[in-house]
Design an enzyme around this catalytic site. Sequence first.
Site, PDB file in Angstrom:
ATOM      1  N   ARG B  51     -24.933   5.351 -19.844  1.00  0.00           N
ATOM      2  CA  ARG B  51     -23.921   4.351 -19.517  1.00  0.00           C
ATOM      3  C   ARG B  51     -22.894   5.022 -18.621  1.00  0.00           C
ATOM      4  NH1 ARG B  51     -20.521   7.485 -20.480  1.00  0.00           N
ATOM      5  NH2 ARG B  51     -18.985   5.862 -20.248  1.00  0.00           N
ATOM      6  N   GLY B  52     -21.968   4.215 -18.095  1.00  0.00           N
ATOM      7  CA  GLY B  52     -20.965   4.732 -17.176  1.00  0.00           C
ATOM      8  C   GLY B  52     -21.376   4.354 -15.757  1.00  0.00           C
ATOM      9  N   ARG B  91     -27.753  -4.803 -16.824  1.00  0.00           N
ATOM     10  CA  ARG B  91     -26.315  -4.958 -17.075  1.00  0.00           C
ATOM     11  C   ARG B  91     -25.673  -5.550 -15.828  1.00  0.00           C
ATOM     12  NH1 ARG B  91     -23.281  -0.251 -20.027  1.00  0.00           N
ATOM     13  NH2 ARG B  91     -21.983  -2.059 -20.503  1.00  0.00           N
ATOM     14  N   ASP B 231     -15.974  -0.131 -12.849  1.00  0.00           N
ATOM     15  CA  ASP B 231     -17.367  -0.569 -12.809  1.00  0.00           C
ATOM     16  C   ASP B 231     -17.662  -1.382 -11.554  1.00  0.00           C
ATOM     17  OD1 ASP B 231     -16.751  -0.096 -15.838  1.00  0.00           O
ATOM     18  OD2 ASP B 231     -18.918   0.045 -15.572  1.00  0.00           O
ATOM     19  N   ASN B 241     -13.232  -2.923 -15.191  1.00  0.00           N
ATOM     20  CA  ASN B 241     -13.494  -1.674 -15.905  1.00  0.00           C
ATOM     21  C   ASN B 241     -13.533  -1.997 -17.397  1.00  0.00           C
ATOM     22  OD1 ASN B 241     -13.909   1.230 -15.820  1.00  0.00           O
ATOM     23  ND2 ASN B 241     -11.883   1.429 -16.741  1.00  0.00           N
TER      24      ASN B 241
END
Lengths: 349, 349
Positions: B51-52, B91, B231, B241
Amino acid sequence: MKVNNKHFRTIYFDKGKVHMIEQNALPFEFSWFTSKSYKDTCMAIKTMIIRGAGAIGAAAGYAMAQAAHEAPSADYNQYLVTARHDIEATRPTAQNLFYATEKVFNEALKGRAQAIAEARRLADENAKEGKRIGEYGNTIVKNGMRIETHCNAGWLAFVDYGSALAPVYLAWDSGKAVFVYVDETRPRSQGGRLTAWELHNHGVPHAILPDNAGAALMSQGKIDMVIVGADRIAANGDVANKIGTLEKAIAAKYYNLPFYVAAPCSTIDPNTKTGRDIVIEKRDASEVMKQCGTDDKGNKHTIHVNHPASGCVNPAFDVTPATLITGIITDKGIIDASESALSNLLVSK
Amino acid sequence: MKVNNKHFRTIYFDKGKVHMIEQNALPFEFSWFTSKSYKDTCMAIKTMIIRGAGAIGAAAGYAMAQAAHEAPSADYNQYLVTARHDIEATRPTAQNLFYATEKVFNEALKGRAQAIAEARRLADENAKEGKRIGEYGNTIVKNGMRIETHCNAGWLAFVDYGSALAPVYLAWDSGKAVFVYVDETRPRSQGGRLTAWELHNHGVPHAILPDNAGAALMSQGKIDMVIVGADRIAANGDVANKIGTLEKAIAAKYYNLPFYVAAPCSTIDPNTKTGRDIVIEKRDASEVMKQCGTDDKGNKHTIHVNHPASGCVNPAFDVTPATLITGIITDKGIIDASESALSNLLVSK
């Protein structure tokens, strides 16, 4: 308030013993803790078996009454002085603790029966104040409102009714549609555990909100009003309440949403000039670093939820400046968070 | 970046397999997940094994390269189209996912080797961008600064270095004293689990902060600057974010503190006009209602942490308006969060 349709108070006194709902066991188990001495009750306050501004006050009053009940006649006054000191040392921020301890202490100097009567009177008063806060608060709750609340300022935090949730309960009971967004309220999750449990038992529609999501919902127009409780209200209207209250107040101001504090007059501390003078309790790191709960089979576990080798900070409360507060819903009416309004209120009392 | 003094990247590709740090196991266990197919990698993105913002981009690029590696020659192009669709469906919010998938898809149409080379190039680029963000960001970090950060935008969120933490690492390595307040970042606690673990491994002084405590520390003058990741950055400078970023930005504005967003240019999405156009992922309620972790003996448990019969909301991200952002630290320099500055930056690229 009701649990499974049976009426309960959060705390009561009977023959020298104090009975209180074991709030650390909620929402997984509804059980009672019985305190047999004032020292037991001090421990219960410290370990948050009982917590919440009003309930701490009632517990402190009962603890003082227990001390009078226990005190040896030969050493009665000294025992009371020591007990008062112990009770006041349990938690530093909640004004009601000091308010109730002093009142019962003064009566205890007259005699045991007076101490017990005063502690009972304060607990009854606390329940009545909650109801009156609810009645005044209900006047500003409109049908269909979506209300955000932080921590638990419901009946578990008082003897009955609560402060921030009292308007919600009375609005709901009077037939208004309300929806409550319940801040989870880390680290101890009193919102997600206690407020959610209370609202569920009362049948009020609600959803648990991660503490991070409040401003996001406000930005989307999904929140109409914020109501929170208070642990201490300074003479100028600054309010100490559960950590995170300040952040919601700032966000509500940014989005021009009404932000109300609900509290009985006994939470107002005329001897504390401003929020800067309020002592903020720092609690143990383990509250942030670990969580307890039950697995799907109902077994209890305490687990590490953060990087165990790191440190943390854990202030239990923050101070919201009066300028961010739309109004204070008290048992005597809704007032501005200002020095003049607060002092008028206390005089009228 | 280093773990126990050994250098690692968050993710790498080797002979059709993608190796990535199993981030769900951190901070309790440092282990690796090996993905054998693009579908495996999609699952890893969905379940947040990786993730990230930047790391999702690298994983998506590698997933596309895996698809090219796997695709039957007879059905090569159709396989790529299906794979691209699957990868982009993992996502919705992270811009780097779409950026990398498109780039590798276009190269894959030319051939397998080109796809793999492009995915590797993007991962290398991501690591280099992190370092450059760190260099630019280090120019605004003063000796002794106390910096608050939210979620994890460190090297685990990228291939190396990170975005929000890159300036911290470079400042620390250049001899500046810094202290990082790490927002826990419920519900998944990427701050308390990943950022704290990263900073600990790098030796940077830090403390985990309950999400509720940020404004309180700001009010006490204990925070000098906030740096967060992103993001997706819309064309007008609005930033999506991790949920809770908005609340910190509002609080920072209230206390006149600098609030910086750090991100590579690949996070800027010129096709998204404003924050309103960003799709915000809603994740499963179980993330809020349950927590996993290990007990003192190292046994893993998943426990209910809130009232199980209540519902919850779980938006994964929020949108911080450009007006609350002091500046954006990119790999090409620090710019204003404005349409003109962003479009100039993309042109210069």
